[in-house]
Scaffold this motif. Structure first.
Motif, PDB file in Angstrom:
ATOM      1  N   SER A 115       0.835  -1.198   0.000  1.00  0.00           N
ATOM      2  CA  SER A 115       0.000   0.000   0.000  1.00  0.00           C
ATOM      3  C   SER A 115       0.870   1.248   0.000  1.00  0.00           C
ATOM      4  N   ASP A 120      -2.557   1.744   5.498  1.00  0.00           N
ATOM      5  CA  ASP A 120      -3.651   1.239   4.662  1.00  0.00           C
ATOM      6  C   ASP A 120      -3.525  -0.262   4.478  1.00  0.00           C
ATOM      7  N   PHE A 122      -5.682  -3.644   2.530  1.00  0.00           N
ATOM      8  CA  PHE A 122      -6.722  -4.010   1.577  1.00  0.00           C
ATOM      9  C   PHE A 122      -6.935  -5.515   1.659  1.00  0.00           C
ATOM     10  N   VAL A 128      -8.056  -2.237  -6.057  1.00  0.00           N
ATOM     11  CA  VAL A 128      -7.068  -1.193  -5.772  1.00  0.00           C
ATOM     12  C   VAL A 128      -6.608  -0.581  -7.092  1.00  0.00           C
ATOM     13  N   ASP A 142      -6.466   3.020  -2.669  1.00  0.00           N
ATOM     14  CA  ASP A 142      -7.885   2.704  -2.770  1.00  0.00           C
ATOM     15  C   ASP A 142      -8.418   3.171  -4.119  1.00  0.00           C
ATOM     16  N   GLU A 145     -11.421   5.804  -3.783  1.00  0.00           N
ATOM     17  CA  GLU A 145     -11.019   7.097  -3.215  1.00  0.00           C
ATOM     18  C   GLU A 145     -10.365   8.006  -4.264  1.00  0.00           C
TER      19      GLU A 145
END
Length: 147
Positions: A115, A120, A122, A128, A142, A145
């Motif tokens: 990440s 962060d 996932f 991603v 993300d 995001e």
């Protein structure tokens, strides 16, 4: 051998050399050689053939080459290649991704990933976005995001 044939051969060699270089310089000299060939076909002496070669080449180099180069550069978009083509693409997480590692599936390929920010994480199945590639590791964030 007739002089015009030699000029034609010279023109062909210049054009063949241009195919290897791509700078449009030898192509302009090939055009000059065609000018020399034209004078030879009209029966002009060697010094007139050489003058025609020099003049035609100079005109082509001064006027046509800059226009042709500008046209080629302006009309040719920058091509992304290598890992640069991956930036911005989305992938599915196949092993949990955090700041230390993980795995993602991008098409048929599986990549090592981490990440962007150490905090962060996932989970498997998350989508991603690839933000950058460092060596053989995709740095991801993300996907939702960043849209």
């Amino acid at each position: 051998m007739d002089p015009w044939v030699l000029w034609l051969i010279a023109s062909g060699l210049f054009v063949a050399g241009e195919l290897a270089g791509g700078d449009l310089f030898l192509l302009m000299l090939g055009g000059g050689a065609l000018g020399g060939m034209t004078v030879a076909l009209l029966g002009g002496p060697l010094f007139l053939q050489l003058i025609a070669f020099i003049v035609v080449s100079a005109v082509l180099l001064a006027l046509v080459r800059p226009l042709a180069k500008r046209h080629l550069v302006d009309r040719t978009p920058e091509q992304l290649d290598g890992v640069a083509t991956l930036i911005g693409r989305t992938a599915k997480v196949t092993r949990p991704v955090d700041g230390h590692g993980g795995r993602i599936q991008l098409g048929a390929d599986e990549w090592t990933a981490r990440s962007q920010y150490g905090g962060d994480t996932f989970p498997v199945g998350a989508t991603v976005r690839i933000l950058q590639v460092e060596g053989a590791t995709a740095v991801v964030g993300d996907a939702l995001e960043l849209e």
